[in-house]
Design a protein around this motif. Sequence first.
Motif, PDB file in Angstrom:
ATOM      1  N   LYS A  49       0.789  -1.242   0.267  1.00  0.00           N
ATOM      2  CA  LYS A  49      -0.190  -0.023  -0.068  1.00  0.00           C
ATOM      3  C   LYS A  49       0.759   1.301   0.088  1.00  0.00           C
ATOM      4  O   LYS A  49       1.792   1.309   0.673  1.00  0.00           O
ATOM      5  CB  LYS A  49      -1.025   0.122   1.305  1.00  0.00           C
ATOM      6  N   GLU A  50       0.284   2.159  -0.556  1.00  0.00           N
ATOM      7  CA  GLU A  50       1.246   3.690  -0.569  1.00  0.00           C
ATOM      8  C   GLU A  50       0.343   4.738  -0.622  1.00  0.00           C
ATOM      9  O   GLU A  50      -0.915   4.629  -1.054  1.00  0.00           O
ATOM     10  CB  GLU A  50       1.843   3.846  -1.724  1.00  0.00           C
ATOM     11  N   ASN A  51       0.580   5.667   0.415  1.00  0.00           N
ATOM     12  CA  ASN A  51      -0.244   7.020   0.469  1.00  0.00           C
ATOM     13  C   ASN A  51      -1.730   6.598   0.848  1.00  0.00           C
ATOM     14  O   ASN A  51      -2.634   7.143   0.223  1.00  0.00           O
ATOM     15  CB  ASN A  51      -0.268   7.760  -0.796  1.00  0.00           C
ATOM     16  N   THR A  52      -1.786   5.860   1.741  1.00  0.00           N
ATOM     17  CA  THR A  52      -3.068   5.550   2.321  1.00  0.00           C
ATOM     18  C   THR A  52      -3.640   6.087   3.380  1.00  0.00           C
ATOM     19  O   THR A  52      -2.996   6.144   4.586  1.00  0.00           O
ATOM     20  CB  THR A  52      -3.239   3.879   2.644  1.00  0.00           C
ATOM     21  N   LYS A  53      -4.716   6.752   3.348  1.00  0.00           N
ATOM     22  CA  LYS A  53      -5.235   7.731   4.445  1.00  0.00           C
ATOM     23  C   LYS A  53      -6.581   7.365   4.832  1.00  0.00           C
ATOM     24  O   LYS A  53      -7.538   7.616   3.826  1.00  0.00           O
ATOM     25  CB  LYS A  53      -5.106   9.075   4.143  1.00  0.00           C
ATOM     26  N   ASN A  58      -2.708   5.933   8.444  1.00  0.00           N
ATOM     27  CA  ASN A  58      -2.023   7.063   7.680  1.00  0.00           C
ATOM     28  C   ASN A  58      -0.840   6.740   7.545  1.00  0.00           C
ATOM     29  O   ASN A  58       0.077   7.080   8.028  1.00  0.00           O
ATOM     30  CB  ASN A  58      -2.429   8.287   8.352  1.00  0.00           C
ATOM     31  N   LYS A  60       2.726   6.111   4.698  1.00  0.00           N
ATOM     32  CA  LYS A  60       3.169   6.349   3.319  1.00  0.00           C
ATOM     33  C   LYS A  60       3.519   5.274   2.475  1.00  0.00           C
ATOM     34  O   LYS A  60       3.453   5.223   1.026  1.00  0.00           O
ATOM     35  CB  LYS A  60       4.564   7.316   3.678  1.00  0.00           C
ATOM     36  N   PHE A  61       3.893   4.283   3.172  1.00  0.00           N
ATOM     37  CA  PHE A  61       4.186   3.073   2.505  1.00  0.00           C
ATOM     38  C   PHE A  61       4.105   1.671   3.315  1.00  0.00           C
ATOM     39  O   PHE A  61       4.295   1.968   4.629  1.00  0.00           O
ATOM     40  CB  PHE A  61       5.665   2.964   2.083  1.00  0.00           C
ATOM     41  N   GLU A  97       6.284   2.673   6.664  1.00  0.00           N
ATOM     42  CA  GLU A  97       6.338   3.907   7.158  1.00  0.00           C
ATOM     43  C   GLU A  97       5.001   4.720   7.305  1.00  0.00           C
ATOM     44  O   GLU A  97       4.338   5.126   6.519  1.00  0.00           O
ATOM     45  CB  GLU A  97       7.247   4.650   5.846  1.00  0.00           C
ATOM     46  N   SER A  98       4.821   5.223   8.559  1.00  0.00           N
ATOM     47  CA  SER A  98       3.690   5.668   8.850  1.00  0.00           C
ATOM     48  C   SER A  98       3.730   7.192   8.989  1.00  0.00           C
ATOM     49  O   SER A  98       4.800   7.922   9.278  1.00  0.00           O
ATOM     50  CB  SER A  98       3.132   5.173  10.324  1.00  0.00           C
ATOM     51  N   ILE A  99       2.806   8.064   8.720  1.00  0.00           N
ATOM     52  CA  ILE A  99       2.867   9.446   8.607  1.00  0.00           C
ATOM     53  C   ILE A  99       2.451  10.011   9.769  1.00  0.00           C
ATOM     54  O   ILE A  99       1.212   9.912  10.562  1.00  0.00           O
ATOM     55  CB  ILE A  99       2.012  10.263   7.389  1.00  0.00           C
ATOM     56  N   ASN A 105       8.166  10.997  10.038  1.00  0.00           N
ATOM     57  CA  ASN A 105       7.491   9.752  10.017  1.00  0.00           C
ATOM     58  C   ASN A 105       8.128   8.770  10.705  1.00  0.00           C
ATOM     59  O   ASN A 105       9.283   8.910  11.328  1.00  0.00           O
ATOM     60  CB  ASN A 105       7.478   9.333   8.714  1.00  0.00           C
TER      61      ASN A 105
END
Length: 236
Positions: A49-53, A58, A60-61, A97-99, A105
Amino acid sequence: MNRFLSFSVLILLTVFSSNAFAQFGDPPKKLEKNTGYVGLLFSYSQNTKENTKNLLENVKFDKTSSTSVNTGGGYFFKENFAVGMGITYDSKLSDTESINTFGPNTISDSEVFSWFFNPFIRNYFPIGQRNQFYIFTQTGLQYGFGNGNETAETGSAIEEYDIKEKTYGIAFTPGMIFLVKQGFAFELNVGVVGIERTEKKKVSTDPDILPELQSSTKANLNINLLQLNLGLAYYF
């Protein structure tokens, strides 16, 4: 669409294999009472998954992969009906990688290695007159336990955890076998539907941080045609 294509390919392989195996001569005997089988299956899956909000995450990857090896067998108490036990070794690797709303991050890596025990009953349904191709439905209980570790890095701060998991569930597994010759068979199942509860405990290597406890219950009502378990079995 992907599931439709996967199902279409599966049907084509079934027809092709049924015709191809006919050249081996007389098919094996029926799955009779007081006979048995043993088998070995493999499975691999990967999810990225990428850029999932959304409300729950939330990120980034995120990349998660799972590899499992299953062995077990069963005994036929009557024709086309077996009771058995399966044992599965599973490894799950995750890189995320969490935002964070404030600050850098969080980059985390985890690995969990688990054992699962699955007593089950299995019903077979022959297709055709040669007793060479069967579909089956398998219903069983599942208990598993796992151990692993996780490292989380936020800027210059690094946290390390030991992970322990327990899993309980009820699983329904549809599948099929092709009996080739002298009891050997190719086996395939197309994912698991059922109810599963997972209890997870994360213990930090820092004694000042309290253990983190997580629990979740999941009802999976979909058959995942993109996650196939493939292997060999011997019926005797």
